[in-house]
Design a protein around this motif. Structure first.
Motif, short mmCIF file in Angstrom:
data_model
loop_
_atom_site.label_atom_id
_atom_site.label_comp_id
_atom_site.label_asym_id
_atom_site.label_seq_id
_atom_site.Cartn_x
_atom_site.Cartn_y
_atom_site.Cartn_z
N ALA A 35 0.85 -1.19 0.00
CA ALA A 35 0.00 0.00 0.00
C ALA A 35 0.88 1.23 0.00
O ALA A 35 0.51 2.26 0.55
N SER A 36 2.06 1.13 -0.58
CA SER A 36 2.98 2.25 -0.47
C SER A 36 2.97 3.13 -1.70
O SER A 36 3.72 4.08 -1.77
N ARG A 37 2.15 2.80 -2.67
CA ARG A 37 2.03 3.68 -3.84
C ARG A 37 0.57 4.06 -3.99
O ARG A 37 -0.31 3.30 -3.61
N LEU A 38 0.36 5.22 -4.58
CA LEU A 38 -1.02 5.64 -4.79
C LEU A 38 -1.72 4.65 -5.72
O LEU A 38 -2.91 4.37 -5.58
N SER A 39 -0.96 4.06 -6.64
CA SER A 39 -1.59 3.15 -7.59
C SER A 39 -2.02 1.85 -6.92
O SER A 39 -2.79 1.10 -7.49
N SER A 40 -1.53 1.58 -5.68
CA SER A 40 -2.03 0.39 -4.99
C SER A 40 -3.53 0.49 -4.76
O SER A 40 -4.21 -0.52 -4.63
N LEU A 41 -4.02 1.73 -4.67
CA LEU A 41 -5.45 1.92 -4.45
C LEU A 41 -6.23 1.81 -5.75
O LEU A 41 -7.45 1.85 -5.74
N GLY A 42 -5.50 1.71 -6.87
CA GLY A 42 -6.14 1.76 -8.17
C GLY A 42 -7.23 0.71 -8.32
O GLY A 42 -7.05 -0.45 -7.96
N GLY A 43 -8.36 1.13 -8.86
CA GLY A 43 -9.44 0.19 -9.16
C GLY A 43 -10.05 -0.45 -7.93
O GLY A 43 -10.70 -1.48 -8.04
N LEU A 44 -9.86 0.15 -6.78
CA LEU A 44 -10.45 -0.43 -5.57
C LEU A 44 -11.97 -0.51 -5.71
O LEU A 44 -12.60 -1.45 -5.21
N ALA A 45 -12.54 0.45 -6.42
CA ALA A 45 -13.99 0.45 -6.58
C ALA A 45 -14.45 -0.77 -7.37
O ALA A 45 -15.57 -1.23 -7.20
N LYS A 46 -13.58 -1.28 -8.25
CA LYS A 46 -13.98 -2.46 -9.01
C LYS A 46 -13.71 -3.71 -8.21
O LYS A 46 -14.44 -4.69 -8.31
N ARG A 47 -12.63 -3.66 -7.40
CA ARG A 47 -12.28 -4.86 -6.65
C ARG A 47 -13.21 -5.03 -5.46
O ARG A 47 -13.71 -6.12 -5.20
N GLU A 48 -13.41 -3.97 -4.73
CA GLU A 48 -14.22 -4.03 -3.51
C GLU A 48 -15.00 -2.73 -3.38
O GLU A 48 -14.54 -1.80 -2.73
N PHE B 221 -11.74 5.16 -8.00
CA PHE B 221 -12.91 4.98 -8.83
C PHE B 221 -12.61 5.02 -10.31
O PHE B 221 -13.43 4.62 -11.12
N PHE B 222 -11.44 5.50 -10.67
CA PHE B 222 -11.18 5.74 -12.09
C PHE B 222 -10.09 4.82 -12.62
O PHE B 222 -10.25 4.20 -13.66
N ASP B 223 -8.97 4.73 -11.88
CA ASP B 223 -7.82 4.01 -12.42
C ASP B 223 -8.06 2.50 -12.41
O ASP B 223 -8.88 2.00 -11.66
#
Lengths: 538, 566
Positions: free
Chosen positions: B422-435, B512-514
């Motif tokens: 969770a050390s990069r902003l991109s780790s959060l990427g697509g969280l809306a699709k995953r969970e 929500f976007f990436d």
């Protein structure tokens, strides 16, 4: 009146329902959720329409006076701070509420086939609920809560259903308007704390702070204080006026605070644009009437010239920029800026008629601009392009779209017998009257006169390039790749017809809405004059 | 109000939550060690079972056991505090047993109770969700040595959690510089070890090292300041110090002493420029621990500051404002601006949250500055105690609700850490699709941190702004020129909130976007404990924002009990 909270609840319930299902189920849910949202919004529309016939159709004979409200309700919310859940409607807010409930079902129809409908339609409902909340609030805190709450569904509408640059546009939209709002919040808080401490007197006053957020009470205080000098003192009133107006001018938006609008509009989905232009921009004008104009009339007189300049610049600048646009939606967005200038000018005339013109402009533009954006949306949806030159000779092969476009464009440029004409005409008369009365230079008329021509120019020019040019050798846009040229879908046709019908209705019989607005403005000015705040006349 | 000596029955009733923690600690040391150990009487073959050591029972060797003990203890302490707060707290003063001149050591009242609520609440949530964060290996069967070792370390972790809570609550109760320092060090040392607990990773040991070095320097400086105060006043008691300060507070010695103490606690609340270790510590620590640092540890620093600045160096009745006013105002302005600007540029979500917590510290320091702007002595003309009281209420309320959304945000990151990184902003990427629900929770936390209504963060920020404006407006009805300058802190705070929206919103956009990172498309690891904690945080964030009136009034009562002057 608690009914206005229902769209929020309904939207949340539907969203929660959807969130608990997996992706394949989403597809199956699209239709039921769409039907549920539509039925709900239709019910809401029926409800407000009934309110109109019961109370507001003859509001003047019901004994209208300044700072009195219908359907007034108040519950304790944060009694420690003097915050109440206070709602109420008057002739200022009712047209806006009705407009919102009218646009909700129309928006749903016009974007019937939007992708991911299972989450889209509840978001639209949430948006509607937040908007209604802004208009019915009679408590500063509640007003601000709903004011900011509108940002969240709109942010998601743009981010999830928007165009290519939606990431940039949604953030810009949120941050720009949020920044203005927090400055406004500081103004609201300062206003709140400048009122005399009434600790222990109970009622609407907070148990901790001894102050109240109740708008009617504040307006009463302000009127009483404004009779002898300036409410809160001269420099304070000016500062607060500027702080509040900043929030509202950005939302309206007035040049030079308008730059978020074209980005947001171009990237927003059709439904988002319709609500954004139709109702959300009016929040700015509504807020002006509700707070600074009611509470700080002295400051309003002081800043009259500044407002007039803001209005003129928005009017002219918006129109000039429109001429240079090649993107259909961007042109329509800038035309909104121009029309919002009309509202500011109407306010700056400080005539009951000018104010009524501003109020009616809010209302008329709220019906016309959704139609403009519905046309743009259909254009984009069917031709995959927003460039003005990309579709030619539309009248030949897409008659429905061409007709709708022509109708909407004509309504927006102020064709007589359509709703926009009434507002513009009233504004011009009020401005003339004001110039004659106050002895201002006639040169102030140059702006509106110029814009009348410019508006006709950019609308007609874009129509010519889109609908008529191309003649016999029809050139379908390259983006269609030689496929069949589509026309409006059935749902879009219905939405266009509804919007057109109401545009005509309020153009031919403007008094349906205008009467109450006019009464509101006259009672306002009578109130101010009888309290010695404004000079007599008008 | 009652006065009692230590170790009397009244004492035990008053410090019940702390006693609970103490017994929890004992349980944590003993229970996981219970086994079939026997003791052979010398010279005989008789073996007496004595249950410690030997082969452990299945239930006592369960690696989840320490976590459960710690969570239940902390929750019990939380409930005990909440229960005692419900009916209004009678102040209990604990004095030393020294007959002629009994010295006050601890004071239990509404004010300290609220802080205990914050500490225990945050620690309970953190230890509950750490169950999913500290990997335990399966029970039974053959385990490798390092796996076994990992299981044994569970007890250490939760012991440190409890000592941390104990130290913090001693700080909140202390009425004496010495007791204050003991509590402070107990809590600090526990957090140093907790931060370094992931010692296998480079980031973990680096974070622990940095945090320890900077922290001990800050503690040393603070201790030096405390000793100067002692040298000057000849007493460690807060009330004696306050009385002496009112007489001769403008001498150089106490001023330098207070300045040094400000550095010591400034580190704890991560005020700029003493915040440099914070982003590293937060990034290297496991997320729940980082959440504790950002909420409970910060509240501990704030309670220390409040005691030292508002009680000892109280605003003076002679010229009206506190001696530290300008200094703290500058510190507040610097802290909030620096925090927000640094957060704009950080791409590691944990560092971003660390900087945002620096910014929040700035808002609270601005609140404290406002309290110092006017005297609140009711005998003084132009009584401003109401305004000061309001600011303090706001600061308490802010600290309280911060637990919900700041810790909640760290817990969401904690799930992502279990997923890998969770050390990069991109780790959060697509969280809306995953969970989707998790992304929604994170969104709620972000907009609450940004102060968007109707979340709790909006209400608390509004309260702080309102308090500052209230002080700033003061008696001056003559417009902006007559305002006290603290009003401008409110403006700065408002502008800072606007800036902060940039980076909070960026998280939402990424979620929500990436698209998800490569190979991280699937759903996240399970773990009902951490998810329950997140749910609690979301509910608290929304519900307090909408129905927080009673909490507000509780904070008001607590603030009133800080000093008898208001």
């Amino acid at each position: 009146m608690q009914l206005v909270g229902f769209p929020v609840i309904a939207g949340i319930v539907l969203l929660a329902f959807v969130a608990n299902t997996n992706k394949t189920a989403h597809e199956k849910l699209n239709n039921p959720i769409r039907m549920a949202s539509f039925a709900f919004s239709l019910g809401l529309f029926t409800y407000t329409t009934m309110m109109f016939f019961e109370v507001f159709s003859d509001i003047s004979s019901a004994g209208l006076s300044f700072n009195t409200y219908q359907f007034h309700d108040s519950y304790e919310w944060f009694p420690a701070l003097g915050i109440h859940w206070t709602v109420g409607l008057d002739a200022l807010s009712f047209p806006m509420v009705w407009l919102t409930t009218f646009l909700l079902p129309v928006t749903i129809i016009a974007t019937w086939h939007e992708k991911n409908g299972a989450t889209y339609f509840p978001t639209i409902l949430l948006m509607g609920g937040a908007l209604i909340g802004v208009f019915v609030s009679l408590d500063l805190f509640m007003f601000y809560v709903f004011w900011e709450l509108t940002l969240i569904p709109m942010f998601f509408l743009i981010l999830n259903w928007g165009g290519k640059d939606r990431k940039y546009a949604s953030q810009k939209f949120f941050i720009y308007t949020f920044t203005a709002s927090v400055v406004m919040l500081l103004g609201l808080v300062t206003l709140y704390l400048m009122q005399p401490d009434q600790i222990g007197s109970g009622g609407k006053y907070g148990t901790i702070t001894g102050r109240t957020f109740d708008i009617p009470t504040l307006v009463d205080h302000a009127t009483a204080a404004n009779q002898n000098g300036w409410f809160l003192g001269e420099s304070m009133q000016k500062v607060l006026f500027v702080m509040l107006m900043l929030g509202f001018l950005v939302k309206l938006p007035a040049v030079p605070f308008h730059t978020w609008l074209p980005d947001a509009h171009v990237q927003a989905p059709t439904g988002g644009s319709m609500l954004l232009a139709g109702v959300m921009l009016k929040m700015g004008a509504y807020g002006m009437f509700r707070l600074p104009l009611s509470m700080f009339p002295h400051a309003l007189q002081h800043f009259q010239l500044a407002l007039m300049i803001f209005g003129m610049v928005s009017l002219v600048w918006g129109a000039i920029v429109c001429l240079g646009q090649t993107n259909l939606k961007k042109m329509v967005a800038y035309s909104s800026v121009s029309h919002m200038g009309v509202i500011l000018i109407g306010i700056a005339t400080m005539q009951p008629m000018g104010w009524a013109a501003a109020l009616f402009m809010m209302f008329a533009h709220g019906i016309i601009s959704p139609m403009l954006f519905a046309v743009c949306g259909a254009f984009k949806h069917h031709y995959h392009s927003m460039e003005i030159g990309s579709m030619r000779g539309m009248a030949k092969h897409s008659p429905w779209l061409a007709t709708s476009m022509m109708f909407a464009w004509m309504a927006s440029l102020g064709l007589p017998l359509l709703a926009g004409f009434v507002a513009e005409l009233m504004m011009l008369i009020a401005l003339w009257y004001f110039i004659a009365l106050e002895g201002w230079s006639v040169l102030w008329m140059v702006g509106p006169a110029l814009v009348l021509a410019l508006t006709a120019a950019y609308y007609l020019w874009s129509m010519q390039r889109t609908i008529f040019e191309g003649g016999d050798e029809t050139q379908p846009p390259a983006s269609l790749h030689g496929g069949p040229i589509p026309d409006l879908s059935r749902e879009e046709k219905i939405a266009m017809l509804i919007l057109a019908a109401f545009t005509i209705l309020f153009g031919v019989m403007p008094w349906i809405g205008l009467d109450m607005m006019d009464d509101y403005c006259r009672t306002f000015f009578e109130h101010m004059i009888s309290n010695g705040i404004f000079k007599g006349g008008a | 109000m009652e006065t009692t000596q230590a170790f009397t029955p009244e004492f035990y009733t008053a410090v019940m939550p702390e006693m609970l923690l103490f017994f929890g600690l004992l349980a944590l040391m003993i229970i996981p060690n219970l086994g079939k150990g026997t003791f052979r009487i010398r010279g005989t073959q008789i073996r007496l079972p004595w249950f410690l050591g030997g082969q452990r029972y299945a239930w006592s060797s369960n690696p989840h056991l320490p976590a459960w003990i710690a969570t239940l203890t902390l929750t019990g302490a939380f409930v005990a505090v909440a229960d005692s707060l419900r009916g209004g707290v009678d102040a209990v003063h604990i004095v030393s047993s020294d007959a002629e001149s009994a010295k006050e050591l601890l004071m239990i009242n509404g004010f300290s109770r609220v802080f205990e609520l914050i500490f225990f609440g945050a620690l309970a949530l953190a230890s509950f969700s750490s169950m999913n964060r500290l990997r335990v290996e399966g029970v039974g069967g053959k385990l490798k040595v390092d796996q076994l070792y990992n299981n044994r370390r569970q007890a250490d972790f939760y012991i440190l959690m409890l000592t941390c809570g104990l130290g913090m609550s001693v700080v909140a109760l202390a009425q004496d510089l010495f007791v204050l320092f003991i509590g402070l060090e107990l809590a600090s040392f526990s957090t140093y070890v907790l931060v370094a607990f992931l010692k296998e990773t480079k980031a973990g040991s680096e974070a622990g090292m940095k945090y320890f070095i900077v922290g001990s320097v800050a503690s040393g400086v603070g201790l030096y300041g405390l000793s100067m105060l002692y040298l000057w006043a000849g007493s460690l008691q807060f009330d004696v110090l306050a009385a002496t300060f009112a007489v001769s507070g403008t001498e150089p010695l106490p001023l330098i002493g207070i300045g040094f103490v400000l550095v010591g606690f400034g580190f704890k609340v991560s005020a700029a420029p003493f915040h440099f270790a914070a982003p590293d510590a937060y990034a290297g620590a496991s997320s729940p621990v980082a959440g504790v640092l950002a909420t409970a540890s910060k509240a501990m620093g704030m309670v220390g500051l409040i005691r030292m600045l508002l009680i000892v160096a109280a605003p003076d009745a002679s010229d009206g404002s506190a001696v530290w006013l300008v200094c703290l105002g500058a510190l507040a302005a610097l802290t909030m601006t620096w925090g927000n600007i640094a957060a704009l540029g950080s791409t590691n979500p944990k560092r971003m949250l660390a900087y945002s917590s620096v910014a929040h510290a700035g808002y609270m320091l601005a609140g404290l500055t406002a309290v110092g702007a006017w005297t609140w002595d009711p005998t003084f003309a132009g009584n401003e105690s109401d305004a000061a009281l309001m600011v303090l209420t706001a600061v308490l309320f802010h600290l309280l609700v911060l637990v919900a959304f700041k810790l909640g945000a760290f817990l969401v990151l904690s799930i992502l850490e279990s997923d890998g990184d969770a050390s990069r902003l991109s780790s959060l990427g697509g969280l809306a699709k995953r969970e989707p629900l998790l992304a929604f929770a994170m969104f709620i936390f972000m907009i609450s941190l940004a102060g968007v209504p109707p979340m709790a963060g909006f209400l608390s920020k509004l309260m702080v702004i309102m308090g500052i404006v209230n002080v700033g407006v003061g008696t001056g009805a003559g417009g902006l020129g007559d305002f006290h300058w603290v009003w401008w802190l409110a403006l700065l705070m408002v502008l800072n909130s606007a800036v902060s929206v940039f980076y909070y919103l960026r998280v939402a956009v990424v979620m929500f976007f990436d698209e998800p990172e490569e190979g991280r498309e699937g759903p996240l690891p399970k773990g009902w404990q951490v998810r329950t904690s997140i749910l609690v945080c979301v509910l608290a964030t929304v519900l307090i924002g909408v129905f927080g009136n009673s909490l507000l009034e509780m904070c008001r009562t607590a603030a009133e009990s800080l000093t008898t002057k208001w």
